[in-house]
Enzyme design. Structure first.
Site, mmCIF file in Angstrom:
data_model
loop_
_atom_site.group_PDB
_atom_site.id
_atom_site.type_symbol
_atom_site.label_atom_id
_atom_site.label_comp_id
_atom_site.label_asym_id
_atom_site.label_seq_id
_atom_site.Cartn_x
_atom_site.Cartn_y
_atom_site.Cartn_z
ATOM 1 N N ASP A 313 0.895 -1.239 -0.043
ATOM 2 C CA ASP A 313 0.068 -0.203 -0.255
ATOM 3 C C ASP A 313 0.892 1.135 0.017
ATOM 4 O OD1 ASP A 313 -2.179 -1.625 -0.092
ATOM 5 O OD2 ASP A 313 -2.625 -1.279 1.965
ATOM 6 N N TYR A 397 -10.086 -0.635 2.407
ATOM 7 C CA TYR A 397 -9.706 -0.441 3.857
ATOM 8 C C TYR A 397 -9.334 0.877 4.350
ATOM 9 C CZ TYR A 397 -9.027 -5.341 5.865
ATOM 10 O OH TYR A 397 -9.712 -6.499 6.501
#
Length: 659
Positions: A313, A397
Site C-alpha cells: 500500500d 480498507y
C-alpha cells in the site's frame, strides 16, 4: 479547534516553509518543480507524475543545520510516459534550478512506478470496452455495466508468460444494485481481467467458474439496513478550558518536554522528524526520523482467480496520496490542531488536502499511584499523551496511523484498521475465507507494516541488544526452582540484525548509546517492545516472500545510508523481488556503536469475523518504544496532581457523579 499562541487558525499549517531543510514542500515549490522539469524537456502531453516529493537531505546535513544557513531545496520525481511506458527518476534542485542526470528505468528489472489515481479511472474504461469481459458479465446475469465497479489491483510479479516489463493491473469486479449501494456486498467472482495500462487493453481474461453473485445488501450508512440509531448514549465532551498544552510553530511541535517536526511524504504518509525530549537543561534526541515505510497485504487463497492478491500500500499505491480530510468530533475529539497537506497530482500540480493531520491531547488513565502503608501518603497522577495521526483509504480498507508521545518518555505507534472487508463469493467448506453474510466470503489475509526508525538515542552512535528472559534450571544455585534472569545478546553486524520476535521468551530489543552513561554507569537506552505477532506466512519460495522479504523478519538493523529508504526497494510495483532490506544487509556492515536504522515489522493475521461485516470495527496493532535507563529516575515526579472536577447532574435516586 483552538487558536494557538501565534493566533494562526488551526488548519493553516500546509507546507509552512521556515527555511529548514526538512520543511514540507509548499504549493509554490510543487509548481516550481514542474516548471523546472518542463524547462529541461522532461515533460510532455503524455508524461505524468507518478511521484513528486521532497528529497530530504542526508542526516549529517540536517544535524549540522543552523537557522539562517543556506538550504538546497531538492525534489525527487518519478515520471511515467503513459504512451510509451518509459519511466524515469529525476532529482532536481529548486534552489539552483538544475537537474541531475536522469535515471531511466528498465521495467522488467527495476519494477514500475507507483499506481496513479487516474489509472483507477482508466481501468474501468478499458475493461468495460472489452468484449470478453462483457460476455463474462453477461454469463453471470450482469448486463447493466454502469453498475459494475471495476477494482484495480496491483499485479505483482509471478513470471507469467508475456507479463515481464508490461505495466499491468488485475481487475476484479463488484456489482452495485443502484448508484448508492455499496458494491462490496456483491462480488462478481470467478472472473479476473489482466489489463495493460500502456496498450490500454485486456491482455488476458480468466473466466474460471460461474459463482452466484451474493444479493444481500450491506449498506452500513442506510437506516433501512441498520435500523434506527440508539438513543441511550449520552454525549461525551472533551474540554480544555485554558487551551491545549502543546504549541505549534510552522511544522515544529512542542509539548511537555517533547519536540519534533511534522513531515508528510506522498509515499510514507506522516513522518516524525528530530524527535527529542528536554531533560533538565539538555535537549536529548531519541529518533531522527520515524515513518511507516511500507506495508503489504498478502491474501491466502491459492485459486486461479486470486493467487496473485498481495498489495504494497505504500510502494504501489502511495499511502500518503490516499490521505483523508479529517472531521472534528468524528475522526478527532477535543481541542484539535489540524495540519493541511499539499501533494502533487498526476500533472505535477499542487493538490491541497485540508485537515489531513490531527494533533491533540488525551487523558490516558493513571500515570502512577501509591497509597503507603506506613506514612498514610496517598498520591495519584494522571497520564496524558499527545496524539498525532492521519487516515488513509486504500480501496476497501481505511488505516489510521496514530503516533503517541507520553509524559514518561514513551513513544508508541498504533495502526487502526477499519473499512470494509475485501469480499468473494463463499463456497461451502472454504479453507481460505469466512462466510460473513449469506453466500458472501471474506478471504483470509495479513496486514504487515514496516516501521523505519532512524535512531538517535542521545546521539547518532547506537547499539542493539536482544534481551530474552530465561528461567534457570533447578540446581545448587537455584534449589527451589524460582530463579529467572534475562540474557542480552549484542547484535554486531547487519547479518546478526535480522531477527524475529519471540513472545515465549518475552523478547525485546534495547537500543543504547555506548558513549552516554546514566547515573549508575549503564549506557542510556530505549527499549523496543514488539507485539510478537506472526510474520509473513507465505512460503519462502513464493512471489510475495521474494518481493516482501522485509516481512519475513520482525526486526532488521542496518547502518544508516541516505539512499536506503524503503524496505522493499525503490520501485515496488511489479518488481521481481529481492530488493530493499535483503540488498541492504548483504554487505554485513558493523552495527555495534554505529549510526543505525531499525526496521520493525508488525501487524495482524486477519481471519474475518461476522461481526466485521458490513463495516469493520477498528482492529489495532503496533509497537512501543519506552525509555530503559535513559533517565536517571522517574521523569514524571513533577507532574502535578489533577485539580479539575466535573460532575454530571444528580440521578433521581442518588448523588451527582463526579470525577
Amino acid at each position: 479547534m483552538t487558536l494557538l499562541a501565534d493566533d494562526r487558525p488551526a488548519g493553516s499549517g500546509a507546507g509552512d516553509t521556515d527555511g529548514h531543510p526538512l520543511a514540507r514542500l509548499t504549493a509554490d515549490e510543487i509548481r516550481a518543480a514542474r516548471a523546472l522539469l518542463d524547462r529541461h524537456g522532461l515533460l510532455g502531453p503524455t508524461v505524468r507524475f507518478a511521484l513528486l516529493a521532497l528529497e530530504e537531505p542526508a542526516k549529517d546535513v540536517v544535524l549540522a543545520y543552523a537557522p539562517g544557513d543556506p538550504v538546497d531545496r531538492r525534489v525527487r520525481a518519478v515520471l511515467l510516459d503513459v504512451a510509451t511506458g518509459v519511466a524515469r527518476t529525476v532529482l532536481a534542485s529548486l534552489t539552483a534550478g538544475t537537474v541531475d542526470p536522469v535515471r531511466e528505468h528498465h521495467a522488467a528489472r527495476d519494477g514500475q512506478p507507483p499506481i496513479m489515481l487516474e489509472e483507477f479511472v482508466a481501468v474501468d474504461e478499458i475493461v468495460k470496452a472489452d468484449p470478453g469481459w462483457r460476455a463474462a458479465m453477461a454469463r453471470r446475469g450482469v448486463t447493466d455495466f454502469d453498475l459494475v465497479r471495476s477494482c484495480p489491483l496491483s499485479a505483482g510479479d509471478f513470471d507469467l508468460p508475456g507479463e515481464r516489463g508490461r505495466r499491468l493491473l488485475r481487475v476484479l469486479s463488484f456489482l452495485a444494485h443502484r448508484p448508492e449501494d455499496h458494491c462490496w456486498a456483491h462480488p462478481i467472482d470467478g472472473v479476473v481481467a489482466y489489463v495493460d495500462l500502456i496498450e490500454r487493453r485486456v491482455t488476458e481474461l480468466i473466466d474460471h467458474e460461474l459463482l452466484p453473485v451474493p444479493v444481500e445488501e450491506g449498506n452500513f450508512d442506510d437506516p433501512a439496513y441498520t435500523g434506527p440509531a440508539r438513543t441511550s448514549l449520552k454525549p461525551i465532551e472533551i474540554t480544555q478550558p485554558e487551551g491545549p498544552s502543546f504549541s505549534v510553530d510552522g511544522d515544529v511541535v512542542r509539548w511537555e518536554n517533547w519536540s519534533f517536526r511534522v513531515g508528510f511524504d506522498p509515499r510514507e504518509g506522516l513522518v516524525l522528524h528530530q524527535l527529542g525530549i528536554t531533560d533538565g537543561d539538555r535537549e536529548r534526541p531519541v529518533l531522527h526520523r520515524a515513518s511507516v515505510a511500507e506495508m503489504v497485504v498478502p491474501y491466502a487463497d491459492p485459486g486461479p482467480v486470486r493467487f496473485w492478491q498481495n498489495y504494497f500500500d505504500a510502494g504501489e499505491y502511495l499511502l500518503g496520496q490516499q490521505v483523508n480530510s479529517l472531521v472534528l468530533g468524528c475522526d478527532c475529539l477535543g481541542e484539535i490542531y489540524y495540519f493541511d497537506v499539499v501533494l502533487a497530482d498526476g500533472a505535477g500540480e499542487p493538490r491541497e488536502v485540508p485537515n489531513a493531520i490531527c494533533l491533540h491531547e488525551e487523558d490516558h488513565g493513571v500515570l502512577w499511584k501509591h497509597s503507603d502503608l506506613f506514612t498514610d501518603s496517598a498520591e495519584t497522577r494522571r497520564q496524558r499523551r499527545l496524539v498525532i495521526s492521519y487516515f488513509a483509504t486504500v480501496g476497501n480498507y481505511d488505516y489510521g496511523f496514530y503516533w503517541y508521545l507520553y509524559l514518561d518518555g514513551t513513544v508508541q505507534l498504533e495502526v487502526k484498521a477499519t473499512g470494509v472487508l475485501f469480499t468473494s463469493a463463499y463456497q461451502d467448506g472454504s479453507a481460505y475465507a469466512t462466510e460473513v453474510a449469506p453466500g458472501l466470503g471474506a478471504p483470509y489475509h495479513q496486514h504487515l507494516f514496516s516501521a523505519r526508525l532512524d535512531m538517535t538515542v542521545d546521539g547518532v552512535r547506537n547499539a542493539v541488544d536482544e534481551v530474552d528472559v530465561r528461567a534457570l534450571p533447578v540446581g545448587p544455585d537455584n534449589p527451589y526452582g524460582n530463579a529467572f534472569t534475562r540474557v542480552a545478546t549484542r547484535l554486531s553486524t547487519e547479518s546478526d540484525g535480522a531477527r524475529n520476535a519471540d513472545a515465549s521468551v518475552g523478547r525485546t530489543w534495547r537500543i543504547s548509546n555506548p558513549e552516554r552513561l546514566g547515573r549508575l554507569g549503564r549506557p542510556v537506552g530505549y527499549q523496543l517492545r514488539p507485539e510478537g505477532q506472526t510474520v509473513l506466512l507465505a512460503a519462502p519460495t513464493s512471489s510475495v516472500a521474494r518481493r516482501a522479504a522485509f516481512a519475513t523478519r520482525s526486526l532488521w538493523v542496518t547502518r544508516y545510508d541516505p539512499e536506503q529508504r524503503y524496505p522493499a526497494g525503490e520501485l515496488v510495483n511489479q518488481h521481481p523481488g529481492h530488493a530493499g532490506l535483503p540488498e541492504y544487509v548483504a554487505a554485513g556492515r558493523p552495527i555495534d556503536g554505529e549510526d543505525i536504522v531499525l526496521w520493525h515489522t508488525f501487524g495482524t493475521t486477519h481471519f474475518p469475523r461476522t461481526e466485521e461485516w458490513p463495516v469493520m470495527p477498528v482492529d489495532r496493532c503496533g509497537f512501543t518504544l519506552r525509555p530503559d535507563g535513559f533517565f536517571d529516575r522517574n521523569p514524571t515526579l513533577d507532574v502535578p496532581a489533577s485539580t479539575s472536577t466535573h460532575c454530571a447532574a444528580p440521578a433521581a435516586d442518588g448523588p451527582a457523579a463526579c470525577h
